[in-house]
Design a protein around this motif. Structure first.
Motif, PDB file in Angstrom:
ATOM      1  N   ASP A   9       0.867  -1.164   0.000  1.00 50.58           N
ATOM      2  CA  ASP A   9       0.000   0.000   0.000  1.00 50.58           C
ATOM      3  C   ASP A   9       0.903   1.213   0.000  1.00 50.58           C
ATOM      4  O   ASP A   9       1.709   1.390   0.892  1.00 50.58           O
ATOM      5  CB  ASP A   9      -0.875  -0.013   1.254  1.00 50.58           C
ATOM      6  N   SER A  10       0.792   2.008  -1.021  1.00 49.70           N
ATOM      7  CA  SER A  10       1.642   3.176  -1.129  1.00 49.70           C
ATOM      8  C   SER A  10       0.798   4.432  -1.161  1.00 49.70           C
ATOM      9  O   SER A  10      -0.124   4.547  -1.954  1.00 49.70           O
ATOM     10  CB  SER A  10       2.458   3.096  -2.420  1.00 49.70           C
ATOM     11  N   ARG A  11       1.071   5.347  -0.278  1.00 47.77           N
ATOM     12  CA  ARG A  11       0.450   6.669  -0.385  1.00 47.77           C
ATOM     13  C   ARG A  11       0.953   7.247  -1.671  1.00 47.77           C
ATOM     14  O   ARG A  11       2.136   7.440  -1.852  1.00 47.77           O
ATOM     15  CB  ARG A  11       0.870   7.556   0.782  1.00 47.77           C
ATOM     16  N   SER A  12       0.052   7.520  -2.567  1.00 52.85           N
ATOM     17  CA  SER A  12       0.485   7.755  -3.935  1.00 52.85           C
ATOM     18  C   SER A  12       0.975   9.144  -4.255  1.00 52.85           C
ATOM     19  O   SER A  12       1.776   9.310  -5.144  1.00 52.85           O
ATOM     20  CB  SER A  12      -0.645   7.403  -4.900  1.00 52.85           C
ATOM     21  N   GLU A  13       0.505  10.144  -3.578  1.00 48.85           N
ATOM     22  CA  GLU A  13       0.811  11.492  -4.035  1.00 48.85           C
ATOM     23  C   GLU A  13       1.182  12.405  -2.887  1.00 48.85           C
ATOM     24  O   GLU A  13       1.056  12.073  -1.733  1.00 48.85           O
ATOM     25  CB  GLU A  13      -0.394  12.088  -4.777  1.00 48.85           C
ATOM     26  N   SER A  25       5.392  13.572  -8.070  1.00 48.39           N
ATOM     27  CA  SER A  25       4.555  12.459  -7.639  1.00 48.39           C
ATOM     28  C   SER A  25       5.358  11.516  -6.740  1.00 48.39           C
ATOM     29  O   SER A  25       6.373  10.950  -7.153  1.00 48.39           O
ATOM     30  CB  SER A  25       4.051  11.690  -8.869  1.00 48.39           C
ATOM     31  N   PHE A  27       4.305   8.650  -5.729  1.00 47.49           N
ATOM     32  CA  PHE A  27       4.163   7.296  -6.246  1.00 47.49           C
ATOM     33  C   PHE A  27       5.153   7.030  -7.366  1.00 47.49           C
ATOM     34  O   PHE A  27       5.759   5.963  -7.424  1.00 47.49           O
ATOM     35  CB  PHE A  27       2.735   7.027  -6.735  1.00 47.49           C
ATOM     36  N   ARG A  31       7.816   4.109  -7.276  1.00 50.79           N
ATOM     37  CA  ARG A  31       7.838   3.092  -8.335  1.00 50.79           C
ATOM     38  C   ARG A  31       9.221   3.003  -8.960  1.00 50.79           C
ATOM     39  O   ARG A  31       9.772   1.910  -9.121  1.00 50.79           O
ATOM     40  CB  ARG A  31       6.782   3.413  -9.391  1.00 50.79           C
ATOM     41  N   ARG A  47      -2.541   2.078  -5.215  1.00 52.70           N
ATOM     42  CA  ARG A  47      -2.287   3.504  -5.071  1.00 52.70           C
ATOM     43  C   ARG A  47      -3.596   4.270  -5.130  1.00 52.70           C
ATOM     44  O   ARG A  47      -4.565   3.814  -5.737  1.00 52.70           O
ATOM     45  CB  ARG A  47      -1.348   4.007  -6.153  1.00 52.70           C
ATOM     46  N   ARG A  49      -5.409   7.146  -6.781  1.00 53.04           N
ATOM     47  CA  ARG A  49      -5.193   7.787  -8.076  1.00 53.04           C
ATOM     48  C   ARG A  49      -5.204   9.305  -7.949  1.00 53.04           C
ATOM     49  O   ARG A  49      -6.218   9.902  -7.654  1.00 53.04           O
ATOM     50  CB  ARG A  49      -6.240   7.322  -9.079  1.00 53.04           C
ATOM     51  N   TYR A  61     -10.200   4.376  -3.093  1.00 57.01           N
ATOM     52  CA  TYR A  61      -9.084   3.750  -2.372  1.00 57.01           C
ATOM     53  C   TYR A  61      -9.574   3.100  -1.073  1.00 57.01           C
ATOM     54  O   TYR A  61      -9.198   1.980  -0.747  1.00 57.01           O
ATOM     55  CB  TYR A  61      -8.031   4.816  -2.096  1.00 57.01           C
TER      56      TYR A  61
END
Length: 116
Positions: A9-13, A25, A27, A31, A47, A49, A61
Motif C-alpha cells: 500500500d503506497s500513499r500515492s501522491e 509524484s 508514487f 515506483r 495507489r 489515483r 481507495y
C-alpha cells in the motif's frame, strides 16, 4: 522472491493530486526507486489515483482497502509496513496541522487538500 503474495500500500501522491508522470509524484518516485528495482509485482501495488477528483479517489481507495480487509477476514485493513515522509512543516501523509480532516473519525481515507 520476498514480495511474492505480498500487497504493498503506497500513499500515492503529495498533498495535491498529481498524475503519475509529474516529477513531484511520490508514487512515481517510489515506483522508480523501490518497486521496479525490487521487482515488486504490479498486482501487489495499490495507489490512490492522483489524476482524478481527490474525493472520488479517496472513496475508491478506501473501498479497495475495505474489500481486501473483508477477503482477509479483518475488521479493517491492516498494514504490514508504512513508509511516510515528513514535510517542512512537520506534516505527514498530507495530514496538515490544524486542517479539518484531522477530526474526521468516520472515514479511513480522506481527500485532504493542500492548505492555501
Amino acid at each position: 522472491m520476498i514480495f511474492r503474495g505480498s500487497r504493498f500500500d503506497s500513499r500515492s501522491e503529495t498533498s495535491v493530486a498529481l498524475p503519475l508522470d509529474n516529477p513531484q509524484s511520490n508514487f512515481r518516485m517510489a515506483r522508480e526507486n523501490l518497486f521496479v528495482p525490487a521487482a515488486v509485482p504490479e498486482k501487489s501495488i495499490m495507489r490512490m489515483r492522483g489524476e482524478i477528483d481527490p474525493q472520488i479517489a479517496a472513496r475508491e481507495y478506501e473501498d479497495q482497502l475495505n474489500a481486501i480487509a473483508t477477503e482477509r477476514g479483518e475488521r479493517i485493513y491492516q498494514h504490514d509496513l508504512i513508509l511516510l515522509g515528513l514535510g517542512d512543516d512537520g506534516h505527514t501523509a498530507s495530514l496538515f496541522p490544524g486542517r479539518p480532516r484531522l477530526d474526521d473519525m468516520t472515514r479511513r481515507v480522506v481527500a485532504n487538500l493542500f492548505p492555501n
